[in-house]
Design a protein around this motif. Structure first.
Motif, PDB file in Angstrom:
ATOM      1  N   THR A 405       0.816  -1.209   0.000  1.00 50.56           N
ATOM      2  CA  THR A 405       0.000   0.000   0.000  1.00 50.56           C
ATOM      3  C   THR A 405       0.853   1.264   0.000  1.00 50.56           C
ATOM      4  OG1 THR A 405      -0.162  -0.222   2.392  1.00 50.56           O
ATOM      5  CG2 THR A 405      -1.994  -1.060   1.075  1.00 50.56           C
ATOM      6  N   ALA A 406       0.314   2.324  -0.625  1.00 51.78           N
ATOM      7  CA  ALA A 406       1.022   3.592  -0.728  1.00 51.78           C
ATOM      8  C   ALA A 406       0.044   4.644  -1.247  1.00 51.78           C
ATOM      9  CB  ALA A 406       2.231   3.476  -1.665  1.00 51.78           C
ATOM     10  N   VAL A 407       0.494   5.892  -1.319  1.00 47.63           N
ATOM     11  CA  VAL A 407      -0.257   6.946  -1.997  1.00 47.63           C
ATOM     12  C   VAL A 407       0.666   7.611  -3.007  1.00 47.63           C
ATOM     13  CG1 VAL A 407      -1.830   7.382  -0.076  1.00 47.63           C
ATOM     14  CG2 VAL A 407       0.305   8.693  -0.239  1.00 47.63           C
ATOM     15  N   ARG A 408       0.056   8.158  -4.073  1.00 43.43           N
ATOM     16  CA  ARG A 408       0.826   8.879  -5.088  1.00 43.43           C
ATOM     17  C   ARG A 408       0.516  10.363  -5.002  1.00 43.43           C
ATOM     18  NH1 ARG A 408      -0.205   9.041 -11.528  1.00 43.43           N
ATOM     19  NH2 ARG A 408      -1.698  10.581 -10.749  1.00 43.43           N
ATOM     20  N   ILE A 409       1.585  11.169  -5.012  1.00 44.82           N
ATOM     21  CA  ILE A 409       1.442  12.617  -4.957  1.00 44.82           C
ATOM     22  C   ILE A 409       2.076  13.208  -6.214  1.00 44.82           C
ATOM     23  CG2 ILE A 409       1.947  14.721  -3.664  1.00 44.82           C
ATOM     24  CD1 ILE A 409       2.312  12.963  -1.176  1.00 44.82           C
ATOM     25  N   THR A 410       1.301  13.949  -6.989  1.00 41.98           N
ATOM     26  CA  THR A 410       1.833  14.635  -8.160  1.00 41.98           C
ATOM     27  C   THR A 410       2.449  15.958  -7.715  1.00 41.98           C
ATOM     28  OG1 THR A 410       0.186  13.640  -9.626  1.00 41.98           O
ATOM     29  CG2 THR A 410       1.263  15.646 -10.404  1.00 41.98           C
ATOM     30  N   THR A 411       3.725  16.136  -8.016  1.00 36.27           N
ATOM     31  CA  THR A 411       4.469  17.301  -7.527  1.00 36.27           C
ATOM     32  C   THR A 411       4.700  18.358  -8.594  1.00 36.27           C
ATOM     33  OG1 THR A 411       6.564  16.164  -8.025  1.00 36.27           O
ATOM     34  CG2 THR A 411       5.676  15.934  -5.784  1.00 36.27           C
ATOM     35  N   SER A 412       4.119  18.195  -9.779  1.00 36.46           N
ATOM     36  CA  SER A 412       4.431  19.085 -10.898  1.00 36.46           C
ATOM     37  C   SER A 412       4.145  20.551 -10.601  1.00 36.46           C
ATOM     38  CB  SER A 412       3.652  18.651 -12.144  1.00 36.46           C
ATOM     39  OG  SER A 412       2.266  18.573 -11.868  1.00 36.46           O
ATOM     40  N   ALA A 413       3.121  20.841  -9.787  1.00 34.81           N
ATOM     41  CA  ALA A 413       2.770  22.230  -9.485  1.00 34.81           C
ATOM     42  C   ALA A 413       2.931  22.544  -7.999  1.00 34.81           C
ATOM     43  CB  ALA A 413       1.334  22.519  -9.921  1.00 34.81           C
ATOM     44  N   LEU A 414       3.733  21.761  -7.285  1.00 35.07           N
ATOM     45  CA  LEU A 414       3.906  21.916  -5.844  1.00 35.07           C
ATOM     46  C   LEU A 414       5.201  22.654  -5.544  1.00 35.07           C
ATOM     47  CD1 LEU A 414       2.482  20.962  -3.145  1.00 35.07           C
ATOM     48  CD2 LEU A 414       4.196  19.137  -3.123  1.00 35.07           C
ATOM     49  N   GLY A 415       5.103  23.944  -5.174  1.00 32.58           N
ATOM     50  CA  GLY A 415       6.286  24.733  -4.856  1.00 32.58           C
ATOM     51  C   GLY A 415       6.944  24.295  -3.562  1.00 32.58           C
ATOM     52  N   ALA A 416       8.144  24.836  -3.300  1.00 40.45           N
ATOM     53  CA  ALA A 416       8.918  24.428  -2.128  1.00 40.45           C
ATOM     54  C   ALA A 416       8.179  24.722  -0.828  1.00 40.45           C
ATOM     55  CB  ALA A 416      10.280  25.124  -2.149  1.00 40.45           C
ATOM     56  N   ALA A 417       7.568  25.910  -0.709  1.00 43.54           N
ATOM     57  CA  ALA A 417       6.835  26.252   0.516  1.00 43.54           C
ATOM     58  C   ALA A 417       5.661  25.309   0.731  1.00 43.54           C
ATOM     59  CB  ALA A 417       6.358  27.703   0.449  1.00 43.54           C
ATOM     60  N   ASP A 418       4.947  24.992  -0.346  1.00 42.67           N
ATOM     61  CA  ASP A 418       3.829  24.065  -0.248  1.00 42.67           C
ATOM     62  C   ASP A 418       4.302  22.662   0.130  1.00 42.67           C
ATOM     63  OD1 ASP A 418       1.991  26.015  -0.925  1.00 42.67           O
ATOM     64  OD2 ASP A 418       2.113  25.584  -3.070  1.00 42.67           O
ATOM     65  N   ALA A 419       5.485  22.285  -0.354  1.00 43.89           N
ATOM     66  CA  ALA A 419       6.020  20.965  -0.016  1.00 43.89           C
ATOM     67  C   ALA A 419       6.245  20.847   1.486  1.00 43.89           C
ATOM     68  CB  ALA A 419       7.325  20.725  -0.771  1.00 43.89           C
TER      69      ALA A 419
END
Length: 439
Positions: A405-419
């Motif tokens: 089991t796992a989750v997938r996170i799309t990071t294409s539009a995720l800025g550093a602060a949001d990360a």
């Protein structure tokens, strides 16, 4: 069986039609369990063989899947009906879709004028300029370019390749975890899947050997930007996989290099290893536009002839207006600059989230591409917990066959602060789920 729907029928055909209608109407939802064969046979007053024949037909048509001891259930994306993937709930940040950042896509350059066409383009299905540019694209990365053609997107291309190469019941080796649309497509074609485990260097050689021993007649894999784990072939891994394939010259190897321009990894393609049966598929939807439903295919002569023959009998060609738009945009210096920047930014954003998660003691994977794969014990608890904090991520169930089991996170539009904020929220959700479910 869903409580609101009762399967009917006195023949295999009637039972099949009853289940299909229920799936199309929503009476049987994706994941709904069908009754065991003997129980349904007793309920309907038919033989167990009649029900087994119906279930076999439903499996071959991609409407249901069999999960061993888990029984027979409706496929997650059954090949019937008009359902679309669920949209992100209002008010949450969508990190589930696997899409590129619109701010990192170039402006398209369609033709200014489209002259009337006399007849059709069946006799000249490919624009010469785009064909030449496509050959250069493959050759740049060492992929043989003597046989190239076009298709309406990667999945359209793979569906055609598998359907002309294999017959219902044949086995396809697929990545596990892997691209969820492919995991839906293969059973919809009446084919069986055998999972091949992946790591940060793509498919694992020992897992591939096991799939080949199990009778796989085709392999579909990603040389880089693997979805959802993000693995990419190294030179050593490529060579090990070629060694595993050496004794299986009749196996068709299909590489899905769908994000070749923005994966952030060097090309180490199996197509460079002299395989007798191979194909590599590339698209532009991740780096030029999600609406450019065009794919390029390089392959061996036999595969090329079979693909071309089936396409000639069906859609015939890819729209020349679409082809010209792709060619003009690929040739535009400004567009190329946007693509180069996108590759760099996607890598920075992916690595930022992995780093922030690690700061909270959370291991994550994502060596290339636009996604990060995070192992968790309870997917639903994490997805729902993050949703309550304003994040929408994808449960790993859609991407898995036998993988954990796992989750997938799309990071294409995720800025550093949001990360940083997401990682903190992720850690909080894990703490809450451990307290709720016992750790």
């Amino acid at each position: 069986m869903a409580a609101q729907y009762v399967i009917s029928g006195s023949t295999a055909k009637g039972i099949t039609a009853s289940v299909e209608q229920a799936v199309a109407d929503g009476g049987l939802a994706p994941g709904a369990a069908l009754p065991p064969v003997r129980r349904l046979a007793d309920e309907l007053g038919v033989s167990a063989g009649t029900v087994a024949t119906a279930y076999k037909e439903l499996r071959q048509r991609g409407i249901v899947v069999t999960r061993g001891r888990g029984g027979t259930v409706v496929a997650q994306a059954p090949a019937v009906g008009t359902r679309r993937p669920p949209k992100a709930p209002p008010g949450v940040r969508d990190l589930a879709g696997g899409h590129p950042d619109p701010e990192l896509l170039p402006v398209l350059l369609p033709p200014a004028r489209v002259e009337p066409v006399n007849g059709s383009h069946r006799g000249s299905p490919r624009l010469a300029g785009l064909e030449e540019r496509t050959r250069e694209w493959f050759a740049r990365d060492g992929v043989p370019d003597s046989g190239v053609t076009f298709a309406h997107g990667a999945l359209d291309c793979m569906a055609r390749l598998l359907s002309v190469e294999l017959k219902p019941g044949d086995t396809v080796a697929v990545e596990d975890p892997g691209f969820h649309h492919l995991l839906d497509l293969v059973p919809a074609l009446g084919l069986r899947m055998v999972p091949v485990a992946v790591d940060d260097e793509g498919i694992r050689p020992e897992a591939l050997r096991g799939a080949l021993r199990a009778g796989a007649r085709a392999l579909v894999c990603s040389p880089r930007g693997q979805n959802p784990v993000g693995g990419h072939f190294t030179a050593e891994r490529r060579d090990a996989l070629l060694d595993a394939l050496a004794g299986h010259p009749d196996v068709l190897v299909v590489e899905d290099d769908h994000n070749a321009e923005i994966a952030g990894a060097a090309p180490y393609s199996l197509a460079t290893g002299g395989l007798p049966r191979w194909a590599q598929v590339r698209t532009v939807s991740k780096h030029l536009s999600v609406d450019l439903r065009w794919a390029a295919l390089a392959c061996d002569p036999t595969t090329l002839a079979r693909h071309e023959g089936r396409m000639l009998l069906t859609s015939g060609w890819v729209s020349h207006v679409l082809q010209e738009t792709v060619e003009r945009t690929m040739a535009d210096p400004a567009a190329r600059e946007v693509v180069h920047r996108a590759e760099r930014v996607y890598g920075e954003r992916r690595e930022a989230l992995i780093r922030e998660l690690a700061g909270h003691g959370i291991a994550a994977r994502g060596a290339s591409g636009m996604n990060v794969w995070v192992p968790v014990r309870d997917e639903s608890a994490v997805v729902n917990g993050l949703r309550s904090r304003g994040w929408w991520v994808a449960a790993g169930a859609r991407f898995r066959i036998a993988a954990p089991t796992a989750v997938r996170i799309t990071t294409s539009a995720l800025g550093a602060a949001d990360a940083g904020r997401l990682a903190a929220d992720f850690a909080a959700v894990l703490g809450e789920s451990e307290a709720t479910y016992g750790g």
